[in-house]
Design a protein around this motif. Structure first.
Motif, mmCIF file in Angstrom:
data_model
loop_
_atom_site.group_PDB
_atom_site.id
_atom_site.type_symbol
_atom_site.label_atom_id
_atom_site.label_comp_id
_atom_site.label_asym_id
_atom_site.label_seq_id
_atom_site.Cartn_x
_atom_site.Cartn_y
_atom_site.Cartn_z
ATOM 1 N N UNK A 1 -23.530 -32.184 -12.617
ATOM 2 C CA UNK A 1 -24.305 -30.980 -12.852
ATOM 3 C C UNK A 1 -25.769 -31.266 -12.575
ATOM 4 N N UNK A 2 -26.512 -30.206 -12.331
ATOM 5 C CA UNK A 2 -27.922 -30.362 -11.965
ATOM 6 C C UNK A 2 -28.741 -31.115 -13.010
ATOM 7 N N UNK A 3 -28.631 -30.796 -14.307
ATOM 8 C CA UNK A 3 -29.410 -31.552 -15.296
ATOM 9 C C UNK A 3 -29.080 -33.042 -15.281
ATOM 10 N N UNK A 4 -27.801 -33.375 -15.106
ATOM 11 C CA UNK A 4 -27.402 -34.784 -15.096
ATOM 12 C C UNK A 4 -27.999 -35.504 -13.897
ATOM 13 N N UNK A 5 -28.022 -34.838 -12.748
ATOM 14 C CA UNK A 5 -28.606 -35.460 -11.555
ATOM 15 C C UNK A 5 -30.089 -35.737 -11.765
ATOM 16 N N UNK B 1 -15.212 -22.133 -21.578
ATOM 17 C CA UNK B 1 -15.894 -21.346 -20.550
ATOM 18 C C UNK B 1 -16.482 -22.282 -19.489
ATOM 19 N N UNK B 2 -16.505 -21.802 -18.261
ATOM 20 C CA UNK B 2 -17.161 -22.540 -17.181
ATOM 21 C C UNK B 2 -18.028 -21.563 -16.395
ATOM 22 N N UNK B 3 -19.088 -22.028 -15.750
ATOM 23 C CA UNK B 3 -19.918 -21.121 -14.946
ATOM 24 C C UNK B 3 -19.274 -20.838 -13.594
ATOM 25 N N UNK B 4 -19.578 -19.684 -13.047
ATOM 26 C CA UNK B 4 -19.056 -19.311 -11.728
ATOM 27 C C UNK B 4 -19.440 -20.353 -10.680
ATOM 28 N N UNK B 5 -20.687 -20.781 -10.725
ATOM 29 C CA UNK B 5 -21.177 -21.820 -9.819
ATOM 30 C C UNK B 5 -21.427 -23.083 -10.628
ATOM 31 N N UNK B 6 -20.797 -24.151 -10.261
ATOM 32 C CA UNK B 6 -20.896 -25.401 -11.006
ATOM 33 C C UNK B 6 -22.354 -25.831 -11.154
ATOM 34 N N UNK B 7 -22.751 -26.111 -12.415
ATOM 35 C CA UNK B 7 -24.101 -26.593 -12.673
ATOM 36 C C UNK B 7 -25.106 -25.512 -13.003
ATOM 37 N N UNK B 8 -24.724 -24.232 -12.896
ATOM 38 C CA UNK B 8 -25.635 -23.123 -13.191
ATOM 39 C C UNK B 8 -25.218 -22.443 -14.501
ATOM 40 N N UNK B 9 -26.138 -21.685 -15.064
ATOM 41 C CA UNK B 9 -25.860 -20.945 -16.284
ATOM 42 C C UNK B 9 -25.996 -19.456 -16.023
ATOM 43 N N UNK B 10 -25.034 -18.660 -16.530
ATOM 44 C CA UNK B 10 -25.047 -17.217 -16.302
ATOM 45 C C UNK B 10 -24.777 -16.480 -17.613
ATOM 46 N N UNK B 11 -25.285 -15.225 -17.736
ATOM 47 C CA UNK B 11 -25.213 -14.523 -19.024
ATOM 48 C C UNK B 11 -23.890 -13.825 -19.325
ATOM 49 N N UNK B 12 -23.209 -13.321 -18.290
ATOM 50 C CA UNK B 12 -22.012 -12.508 -18.518
ATOM 51 C C UNK B 12 -20.759 -13.379 -18.597
ATOM 52 N N UNK B 13 -19.759 -12.901 -19.346
ATOM 53 C CA UNK B 13 -18.500 -13.634 -19.463
ATOM 54 C C UNK B 13 -17.346 -12.778 -18.960
ATOM 55 N N UNK B 14 -16.633 -13.282 -17.961
ATOM 56 C CA UNK B 14 -15.394 -12.671 -17.523
ATOM 57 C C UNK B 14 -14.293 -13.210 -18.433
ATOM 58 N N UNK B 15 -13.800 -12.355 -19.318
ATOM 59 C CA UNK B 15 -12.855 -12.789 -20.342
ATOM 60 C C UNK B 15 -11.544 -13.296 -19.741
ATOM 61 N N UNK B 16 -11.067 -12.635 -18.698
ATOM 62 C CA UNK B 16 -9.774 -12.999 -18.126
ATOM 63 C C UNK B 16 -9.783 -14.408 -17.553
ATOM 64 N N UNK B 17 -10.894 -14.789 -16.942
ATOM 65 C CA UNK B 17 -10.974 -16.104 -16.290
ATOM 66 C C UNK B 17 -11.779 -17.097 -17.121
ATOM 67 N N UNK B 18 -12.412 -16.605 -18.196
ATOM 68 C CA UNK B 18 -13.309 -17.452 -19.010
ATOM 69 C C UNK B 18 -14.355 -18.125 -18.117
ATOM 70 N N UNK B 19 -14.964 -17.278 -17.277
ATOM 71 C CA UNK B 19 -15.956 -17.734 -16.316
ATOM 72 C C UNK B 19 -17.252 -16.959 -16.553
ATOM 73 N N UNK B 20 -18.354 -17.663 -16.681
ATOM 74 C CA UNK B 20 -19.672 -17.047 -16.812
ATOM 75 C C UNK B 20 -20.183 -16.600 -15.458
#
Length: 324
Positions: free
Chosen positions: A164-168, A303-322
């Motif tokens: 993830x970006x912070x780790x890099x 939950x996981x973000x739609x794009x790896x390493x980024x943070x997003x506000x909305x949650x897609x409940x079906x996929x548990x994806x931000x």
């Protein structure tokens, strides 16, 4: 064509045998040699040595070494040096344009340099996105990947967490990879990639003397979810999907996912397709995602973000994806 001048110590008949053999070997691209017009000095030296060995009965052991042959080819105008900057900007990295008919001012295709640097490498990330026309942005960096032996799934997922970006940033490593050279003020990077995560690779013909070993459009879209920083960032990754979903082969993407076997990636694909309103229900991709979605309904997954390493506000409940 330039007159066939030769090193004074080599008889004309031997020099002509060498030049004729070289011309035959670099006349067209192949899977083994995708860029016979553009070379690193080391790979061209190996090619010259191979010719000398194959034609040893005619050329004999007194034929000049590769570096002397390269110097001579420069003098007769068959080779034109291409200067690129070293990563630290203090020196240069040389490529060689081997073209018996083209002049030294003929344009250089940037991805040709990239493929010439690593002939068995795979053009990936932002380079592949721009190649397929999935973004209106000009590539700010280019990438070629060296595939490594597959790792176990547990190690892959642990590696993703670390990448993830912070780790890099915390580790001090460049998130884009290892810079190998700069050309026309654009940085070119080498990346090591787990072969099991790169299911889609193909050759694309740019010219008869320039082929690219490159990720498929569908693999490129998957990479935009897992490696968005190397694909140009959030805006480019989202634009690539908005554009690419109209061009992609959904069945081929389903095949890629079946080979990769990563539920987190399948969840991201499902979330992305729902976000942009794409209907793939009638395809094998849609069927595969339907199975995953039904399985998720009976599970408690993080939950996981739609794009790896980024943070997003909305949650897609079906996929548990931000999502954005």
């Amino acid at each position: 064509m330039q007159s066939m001048q030769r090193p004074t110590q080599i008889p004309m008949d031997r020099w002509e045998v060498f030049l004729r053999t070289l011309a035959e070997r670099v006349s067209s691209a192949s899977e083994k040699n995708p860029t016979p017009r553009c070379w690193k000095p080391s790979t061209l030296s190996n090619e010259i040595a191979a010719i000398t060995k194959a034609k040893q009965e005619v050329l004999r052991t007194t034929f000049p070494p590769a570096h002397a042959v390269i110097d001579q080819l420069k003098r007769i105008g068959w080779i034109h040096p291409i200067k690129t900057q070293s990563p630290d900007g203090t020196g240069s990295v040389e490529f060689l344009l081997l073209d018996m008919e083209a002049g030294k001012d003929d344009p250089i295709y940037p991805l040709e340099l990239l493929q010439a640097y690593l002939p068995d490498g795979v053009v990936s990330f932002f380079s592949a996105i721009t190649y397929y026309g999935l973004t209106t942005q000009i590539a700010a960096h280019h990438h070629i990947a060296r595939l490594s032996a597959p790792r176990t799934k547990a190690i892959q997922e642990a590696g993703e967490t670390k990448e993830t970006e912070p780790a890099r940033k915390a580790s001090g490593r460049n998130p884009l990879g290892t810079e190998i050279f700069r050309f026309e003020d654009i940085a070119y990077y080498l990346n090591r990639r787990d072969a099991s995560l790169v299911a889609g690779i193909q050759f694309r013909v740019v010219t008869p003397r320039c082929w690219l070993r490159i990720t498929t459009l569908e693999q490129t879209l998957l990479d935009a979810l897992m490696q968005p920083v190397r694909c140009g960032g959030e805006a480019v990754a989202l634009e690539a999907w908005e554009t690419g979903v109209k061009q992609m082969d959904a069945d081929r993407m389903g095949e890629h996912l079946a080979k990769i076997q990563r539920e987190d990636l399948e969840r991201r694909v499902g979330g992305m397709l729902e976000m942009i309103g794409a209907d793939v229900a009638a395809t094998s991709l849609g069927q595969r995602l339907s199975v995953v979605r039904n399985r998720l309904a009976a599970q408690n997954v993080p939950e996981i973000p739609l794009l790896n390493g980024f943070q997003f506000p909305e949650l897609n409940q079906a996929w548990q994806v931000r999502t954005p």
